[in-house]
Enzyme design. Structure first.
Site, PDB file in Angstrom:
ATOM      1  CG  HIS A  59      42.382  42.929  43.044  1.00  0.00           C
ATOM      2  ND1 HIS A  59      43.087  43.803  43.702  1.00  0.00           N
ATOM      3  CD2 HIS A  59      43.288  41.924  43.007  1.00  0.00           C
ATOM      4  CE1 HIS A  59      44.189  43.105  44.135  1.00  0.00           C
ATOM      5  NE2 HIS A  59      44.215  41.992  43.793  1.00  0.00           N
ATOM      6  CE  LYS A  92      43.729  40.653  46.823  1.00  0.00           C
ATOM      7  NZ  LYS A  92      43.493  39.571  46.044  1.00  0.00           N
ATOM      8  CB  SER A  94      45.719  42.108  40.842  1.00  0.00           C
ATOM      9  OG  SER A  94      46.573  40.912  40.409  1.00  0.00           O
TER      10      SER A  94
HETATM   11  C1  LIG Z   1      44.208  38.267  46.323  1.00  0.00           C
HETATM   12  C2  LIG Z   1      43.589  37.290  45.343  1.00  0.00           C
HETATM   13  C3  LIG Z   1      43.204  35.861  45.914  1.00  0.00           C
HETATM   14  C4  LIG Z   1      43.633  35.724  47.033  1.00  0.00           C
HETATM   15  O1  LIG Z   1      42.795  36.202  48.265  1.00  0.00           O
HETATM   16  P1  LIG Z   1      43.067  35.976  49.719  1.00  0.00           P
HETATM   17  O2  LIG Z   1      41.884  35.942  50.846  1.00  0.00           O
HETATM   18  O3  LIG Z   1      44.277  36.819  49.975  1.00  0.00           O
HETATM   19  O4  LIG Z   1      43.365  34.376  49.800  1.00  0.00           O
HETATM   20  C5  LIG Z   1      42.320  35.128  45.002  1.00  0.00           C
HETATM   21  N1  LIG Z   1      42.056  35.439  43.880  1.00  0.00           N
HETATM   22  C6  LIG Z   1      42.296  36.722  43.097  1.00  0.00           C
HETATM   23  C7  LIG Z   1      41.794  37.157  41.966  1.00  0.00           C
HETATM   24  C8  LIG Z   1      43.087  37.690  43.942  1.00  0.00           C
HETATM   25  O5  LIG Z   1      43.305  38.834  43.210  1.00  0.00           O
END
Ligand SMILES: *Cc1c(COP(=O)(O)O)cnc(C)c1O
Length: 394
Positions: free
Chosen positions: A210, A241, A182
Site C-alpha cells: 500500500h 494497487k 491497510s
Molecule cells: C494487497 C496486499 C498484498 C497482495 O497483493 P496482490 O498483488 O493483490 O496479491 C500483499 N501484501 C500486502 C501488505 C497487501 O496489502
C-alpha cells in the site's frame, strides 16, 4: 447433496447467520472514480486504484501494443522455457525506480511473499512479525516452517524485547513488517525498526503493497519515504494497487534477488505475469517517472477529504495515508452505514471482525487521484446525510 460435502453447506449457512458471508457486487465498468455496481452508477470509494492507472490510456495502449508483438501468455515457467526480455526490462526498470540493486517479479504480491519468506528462513529459524501483518505474510511465514513470534503493532520496544530474548537461539532471524497497514492507514516506523534490527544479526523485510506508488518521492515507496536506501534487505511490493495492473515484485539486494530466482517456488513452479500485464506495468513506471502529478493529486484529495470528514465530526482513526477509516464501533452499524451510502450512490465497504478487531468496525474509504473535487464533495455530502440519520454525527 452428497454426504461427504454436507459440512460445507452447514458452514456456508453459519457464515450467513453470523453476517460474515461475502456477497460480492458485480462491476460492469472499468475501474475509476465512478463505477457501474450491480447495474447502478456509484462513486467508487473501495478500490486500491490510488493513481487511477487501472484504466489509464497509456497503460491500455502499452498492453495492446505488447499483445500485438508478443501475444498474451508466457506459456511456461521462466526457468524452464526461457524468460521474455519484457519481464527482464520490467525488473530493471523497477529496480531503477526504487533505487535498489535488483528486482524480481512474481504473479502477485501474495505469491511474492510465498516465494520470499520460505526462501530466506526454514524450520530451524525464527520470523519476528508485526501482529497486524497481511495474510500473505502470515501464510508465507507458515509455509517456511520457521517459528513465528509476533510483536505488538508498530511497537519498536516490543520488537527489541523479542529480538533480545531470542538472540543466539536460532541460526537465522527474519523481521517482517507491512509498510502501510491497510485497515488503519498507518505507516510502520521503518527508520526506528531498522535502528533496532541492525543491532542483531537479522534480515529486515518490508511489504510495501500500500506504499508503492503512494509514499516516498513520486511514489517510490517506504524505503524512499524514510531515506533508508541500501539498508532494507528485502522490499516486497505489488503492481496490483497503485500501479493499476497485477503482479508482485521483490526489490533490494542483488544477491537476495538472485537467490529468489533459484529458490523462490512460485517463480520456479508457476508461470510469469502475462505480456499485457508486464507492458502495462512498464507504462505505469513511465508515467510515475515522468511526473509526480498523480501522486500529488492523490495526497491533495486525501488531505481534503480527511479534513472535511473530521470537521463534520467523524473519527478517521490514526491514518496518515489516503486510506481513510471512518470508525463506527459495532459491525451492524458499519454495515447499515455502507448500505445507506450505497442508496446515496456511494460504494464504500464496511469492515468488521475478523478483518478488524471487535468493536472497531468501520467504513474504509479509499481515496484516489482519479477523484475530482466535485466527486469528493458528493461523497462528503452522502457521509453527512447518512451520519446524521444514523446519529453518528450531530
Ligand atoms: C494487497 C496486499 C498484498 C497482495 O497483493 P496482490 O498483488 O493483490 O496479491 C500483499 N501484501 C500486502 C501488505 C497487501 O496489502
Amino acid at each position: 447433496m452428497a454426504k461427504r460435502i454436507e459440512w460445507i453447506e452447514r458452514e456456508l449457512q453459519n457464515l450467513k447467520d453470523a453476517g460474515l458471508y461475502n456477497r460480492i457486487r458485480t462491476l460492469s465498468s472499468p475501474q475509476g472514480a465512478w463505477l457501474i455496481v450491480d447495474g447502478r452508477r456509484a462513486l467508487n470509494f473501495c478500490s486500491n486504484n490510488y493513481l487511477g492507472l487501472a484504466n489509464h490510456p497509456r497503460l491500455r495502449q502499452a498492453a495492446q501494443e505488447a499483445a500485438q508483438r508478443y501475444g498474451i501468455g508466457p506459456a511456461a515457467v521462466r526457468s524452464i522455457a526461457g524468460t521474455m526480455d519484457l519481464h527482464l526490462e520490467l525488473e530493471r526498470r523497477m529496480a531503477a525506480f526504487k533505487g535498489v540493486e535488483a528486482a524480481i517479479t512474481f504473479q502477485s504480491g501474495f505469491t511474492a511473499n510465498l516465494a520470499t519468506i520460505p526462501a530466506l528462513v526454514g524450520k530451524d529459524d525464527v520470523i519476528i512479525s508485526d501482529e497486524l501483518n497481511h495474510a500473505s505474510i502470515i501464510d508465507g511465514s507458515r509455509l517456511s516452517g520457521a517459528q513465528i513470534i509476533r510483536y505488538a503493532h508498530c511497537d519498536t520496544s516490543d520488537l527489541q524485547r523479542v529480538l533480545s530474548e531470542n538472540r543466539g537461539k536460532f541460526p537465522r532471524t527474519l523481521v517482517i513488517t507491512d509498510g502501510v497497514f491497510s485497515m488503519d492507514g498507518d505507516i510502520a516506523p521503518l527508520d526506528k525498526i531498522y535502528e533496532v534490527v541492525q543491532n542483531y544479526e537479522a534480515v529486515l523485510m518490508v511489504d510495501d503493497a500500500h506504499g508503492e506508488g503512494v509514499i516516498g518521492r513520486g511514489g517510490r515507496g517506504i524505503v524512499d519515504h524514510f531515506d533508508l536506501h541500501g539498508k532494507v534487505d528485502v522490499e516486497v511490493g505489488t503492481m496490483s494497487k497503485a500501479f493499476g495492473v497485477v503482479g508482485g515484485v521483490v526489490a533490494g539486494n542483488a544477491m537476495v534477488v538472485e537467490w529468489l530466482r533459484q529458490r523462490g517456488r512460485p517463480f520456479l513452479f508457476s508461470s510469469a505475469m502475462t505480456v499485457p500485464d508486464t507492458a502495462a506495468c512498464l507504462a505505469a513506471i513511465d508515467v510515475l517517472e515522468e511526473s509526480t502529478e498523480l501522486v500529488d493529486r492523490l495526497w491533495e484529495n486525501a488531505r481534503y477529504f480527511k479534513a472535511e470528514m473530521r470537521t463534520m465530526g467523524f473519527d478517521t482513526g490514526k491514518s496518515v495515508t489516503p486510506i481513510t477509516p471512518v470508525m463506527l464501533g459495532e459491525a451492524p452499524l458499519a454495515q447499515q452505514f455502507s448500505r445507506e451510502l450505497f442508496e446515496q450512490g456511494v460504494f464504500a465497504m464496511a469492515l468488521g471482525f475478523p478483518t478488524v478487531p471487535r468493536g472497531k468496525a468501520r467504513i474504509r474509504v479509499m481515496i484516489s487521484a482519479s477523484h475530482e473535487k466535485s466527486d469528493l464533495d458528493q461523497g462528503l455530502e452522502a457521509f453527512r446525510k447518512v451520519g446524521k440519520s444514523l446519529g453518528v454525527i450531530s
